[in-house]
Design a protein around this motif. Sequence first.
Motif, PDB file in Angstrom:
ATOM      1  N   ALA A 186      -6.381  -1.419   6.704  1.00 10.80           N
ATOM      2  CA  ALA A 186      -6.532  -0.802   5.381  1.00 10.80           C
ATOM      3  C   ALA A 186      -7.947  -0.264   5.195  1.00 10.80           C
ATOM      4  O   ALA A 186      -8.147   0.845   4.699  1.00 10.80           O
ATOM      5  CB  ALA A 186      -6.186  -1.813   4.288  1.00 10.80           C
ATOM      6  N   ALA A 187      -8.950  -1.037   5.603  1.00 10.31           N
ATOM      7  CA  ALA A 187     -10.339  -0.603   5.466  1.00 10.31           C
ATOM      8  C   ALA A 187     -10.646   0.578   6.377  1.00 10.31           C
ATOM      9  O   ALA A 187     -11.513   1.402   6.060  1.00 10.31           O
ATOM     10  CB  ALA A 187     -11.284  -1.757   5.774  1.00 10.31           C
ATOM     11  N   LEU A 238     -12.192   6.787   0.233  1.00  9.87           N
ATOM     12  CA  LEU A 238     -13.448   6.138  -0.140  1.00  9.87           C
ATOM     13  C   LEU A 238     -13.188   4.671  -0.465  1.00  9.87           C
ATOM     14  O   LEU A 238     -12.068   4.279  -0.794  1.00  9.87           O
ATOM     15  CB  LEU A 238     -14.106   6.831  -1.332  1.00  9.87           C
ATOM     16  CG  LEU A 238     -13.461   6.715  -2.716  1.00  9.87           C
ATOM     17  CD1 LEU A 238     -14.467   7.144  -3.789  1.00  9.87           C
ATOM     18  CD2 LEU A 238     -12.211   7.564  -2.851  1.00  9.87           C
ATOM     19  N   ASP A 239     -14.233   3.881  -0.334  1.00  9.27           N
ATOM     20  CA  ASP A 239     -14.173   2.461  -0.656  1.00  9.27           C
ATOM     21  C   ASP A 239     -14.811   2.238  -2.018  1.00  9.27           C
ATOM     22  O   ASP A 239     -15.899   2.774  -2.295  1.00  9.27           O
ATOM     23  CB  ASP A 239     -14.878   1.627   0.401  1.00  9.27           C
ATOM     24  CG  ASP A 239     -14.251   1.790   1.776  1.00  9.27           C
ATOM     25  OD1 ASP A 239     -13.079   2.200   1.843  1.00  9.27           O
ATOM     26  OD2 ASP A 239     -14.929   1.516   2.782  1.00  9.27           O
ATOM     27  N   ILE A 240     -14.160   1.432  -2.842  1.00 17.26           N
ATOM     28  CA  ILE A 240     -14.574   1.231  -4.233  1.00 17.26           C
ATOM     29  C   ILE A 240     -14.596  -0.261  -4.542  1.00 17.26           C
ATOM     30  O   ILE A 240     -13.709  -1.004  -4.102  1.00 17.26           O
ATOM     31  CB  ILE A 240     -13.593   1.938  -5.200  1.00 17.26           C
ATOM     32  CG1 ILE A 240     -13.457   3.424  -4.830  1.00 17.26           C
ATOM     33  CG2 ILE A 240     -14.040   1.771  -6.646  1.00 17.26           C
ATOM     34  CD1 ILE A 240     -12.268   4.096  -5.494  1.00 17.26           C
ATOM     35  N   PHE A 245      -2.865   6.388  -2.248  1.00 16.02           N
ATOM     36  CA  PHE A 245      -2.631   5.109  -1.586  1.00 16.02           C
ATOM     37  C   PHE A 245      -3.800   4.190  -1.931  1.00 16.02           C
ATOM     38  O   PHE A 245      -4.951   4.637  -1.991  1.00 16.02           O
ATOM     39  CB  PHE A 245      -2.574   5.283  -0.071  1.00 16.02           C
ATOM     40  CG  PHE A 245      -1.508   6.223   0.426  1.00 16.02           C
ATOM     41  CD1 PHE A 245      -0.344   5.740   1.001  1.00 16.02           C
ATOM     42  CD2 PHE A 245      -1.689   7.599   0.327  1.00 16.02           C
ATOM     43  CE1 PHE A 245       0.632   6.611   1.479  1.00 16.02           C
ATOM     44  CE2 PHE A 245      -0.724   8.480   0.800  1.00 16.02           C
ATOM     45  CZ  PHE A 245       0.443   7.980   1.369  1.00 16.02           C
ATOM     46  N   VAL A 246      -3.524   2.916  -2.156  1.00 14.14           N
ATOM     47  CA  VAL A 246      -4.563   1.922  -2.400  1.00 14.14           C
ATOM     48  C   VAL A 246      -4.430   0.844  -1.338  1.00 14.14           C
ATOM     49  O   VAL A 246      -3.362   0.241  -1.193  1.00 14.14           O
ATOM     50  CB  VAL A 246      -4.458   1.320  -3.814  1.00 14.14           C
ATOM     51  CG1 VAL A 246      -5.509   0.223  -4.003  1.00 14.14           C
ATOM     52  CG2 VAL A 246      -4.627   2.408  -4.873  1.00 14.14           C
ATOM     53  N   ASN A 247      -5.506   0.637  -0.590  1.00 14.49           N
ATOM     54  CA  ASN A 247      -5.456  -0.228   0.589  1.00 14.49           C
ATOM     55  C   ASN A 247      -4.282   0.147   1.486  1.00 14.49           C
ATOM     56  O   ASN A 247      -3.619  -0.713   2.082  1.00 14.49           O
ATOM     57  CB  ASN A 247      -5.397  -1.700   0.194  1.00 14.49           C
ATOM     58  CG  ASN A 247      -6.748  -2.241  -0.221  1.00 14.49           C
ATOM     59  OD1 ASN A 247      -7.789  -1.662   0.092  1.00 14.49           O
ATOM     60  ND2 ASN A 247      -6.759  -3.344  -0.953  1.00 14.49           N
ATOM     61  N   GLY A 248      -4.018   1.449   1.556  1.00 12.15           N
ATOM     62  CA  GLY A 248      -2.978   1.970   2.428  1.00 12.15           C
ATOM     63  C   GLY A 248      -1.581   1.925   1.870  1.00 12.15           C
ATOM     64  O   GLY A 248      -0.653   2.476   2.476  1.00 12.15           O
ATOM     65  N   TRP A 249      -1.408   1.291   0.703  1.00 13.67           N
ATOM     66  CA  TRP A 249      -0.063   1.149   0.129  1.00 13.67           C
ATOM     67  C   TRP A 249       0.221   2.332  -0.794  1.00 13.67           C
ATOM     68  O   TRP A 249      -0.622   2.691  -1.623  1.00 13.67           O
ATOM     69  CB  TRP A 249       0.046  -0.165  -0.641  1.00 13.67           C
ATOM     70  CG  TRP A 249       1.454  -0.619  -0.879  1.00 13.67           C
ATOM     71  CD1 TRP A 249       2.252  -1.310  -0.018  1.00 13.67           C
ATOM     72  CD2 TRP A 249       2.226  -0.422  -2.070  1.00 13.67           C
ATOM     73  NE1 TRP A 249       3.486  -1.551  -0.600  1.00 13.67           N
ATOM     74  CE2 TRP A 249       3.491  -1.021  -1.857  1.00 13.67           C
ATOM     75  CE3 TRP A 249       1.970   0.198  -3.302  1.00 13.67           C
ATOM     76  CZ2 TRP A 249       4.490  -1.014  -2.823  1.00 13.67           C
ATOM     77  CZ3 TRP A 249       2.973   0.211  -4.259  1.00 13.67           C
ATOM     78  CH2 TRP A 249       4.215  -0.390  -4.017  1.00 13.67           C
TER      79      TRP A 249
END
Length: 359
Positions: free
Chosen positions: A27-28, A215-217, A300-304
């Motif tokens: 996911a990251a 991007l990472d949040i 997508f959030v964390n790939g989901w």
Amino acid sequence: MKLAALILTLATLAFPQKPNSLTPREAADGWLLLFDGQTTFGWTQDGEGRWRVQDGVLVGEGGNGWLRTNAQFADYLLKCEFRTGGSALPFGVGTQTKVSGGRWHAYEVSASNAGFVVTLNGKRIAGGKEAPGVVGAIGLAVTDGNKVEFRSIRLKPLGLTPIFDGKSLTGWRKVERPNTKEPPVWSVQNGAIHVEKGPGQLETERQWTDFVLQLDIRTNPRDAQHHPNSGVFFRGVPGVFWSGYEAQIRNEYAENDREKPVDFGTGAIYRNQAARKIVANDGEFFTMTVVARGRRLCTFVNGWPVVDWEDPNPEGQDVRKKQAKLTGGVFSLQAHDPTTNLDFKNIRVAALPGAETAK
């Protein structure tokens, strides 16, 4: 013992422990889960084939047809597992490779301007050149009524370029709301853009039309009842406050139920399409992905997969007036209010072929 350990290691590499899931590392790293294991969310059926979800497996049968993603990609690495009762490979890759029925096979496609490579169970079976600038959906095929099953369909977008150097705000500019009592304070801390207070925004100097943005949040709450509110705007009008589409950031949900997001929820297209569920947690970095291609917007959030929405409105420049903005614009990070406290890092983007990019 060494041989047994090697076989176990190879099996672990080929298939994740839990189908239809991503590890925290995946996911990251920007991997996306195209099939959530429960629904056909994010997919559209073409042709006569029939598709259903059963026991965490995507099942295709009936006549000839395709199931395709609504999100479109250009350069990517695709991995999945499939099982079929016949001997035909259920993808249009121009290969006559035979497969044994009744067991799961690992399938992988790497596609870029340099060409494509297809592997089956770790062995290359096809490859070649493709025309530069190709962008499109991922399609699964069912042929001649033969039953085919898929699971663990995941994709990593490739070719993304950083638009934040991790050290300074070069390439970004502040836009403040007039008469704001507590304008936001933007800084770079520990390789991240840190913001407190607000309202305000930090926007890119460049513009994009169609793209994949990742991007990472991290939201930094002051207590358990505080859920920092923010957003990532895209296709915004340069210098215009909070314009364009907004991918919402708010990790709050009602009734202890993640499928009841508050204020549209993280990953939502704010004011237009709510998130299916809250995936991320306050106080932890999560990865948000936005895929924009014309009217189709997917997040997508964390790939989901949380949003798959096509803007039905007439074309225009003001999203808030229910106009579909299909032209290029800036990305903006939102400082929502005086309680704002967030970090943004690893901001990277790939323009999809045909998209306009500012000079």
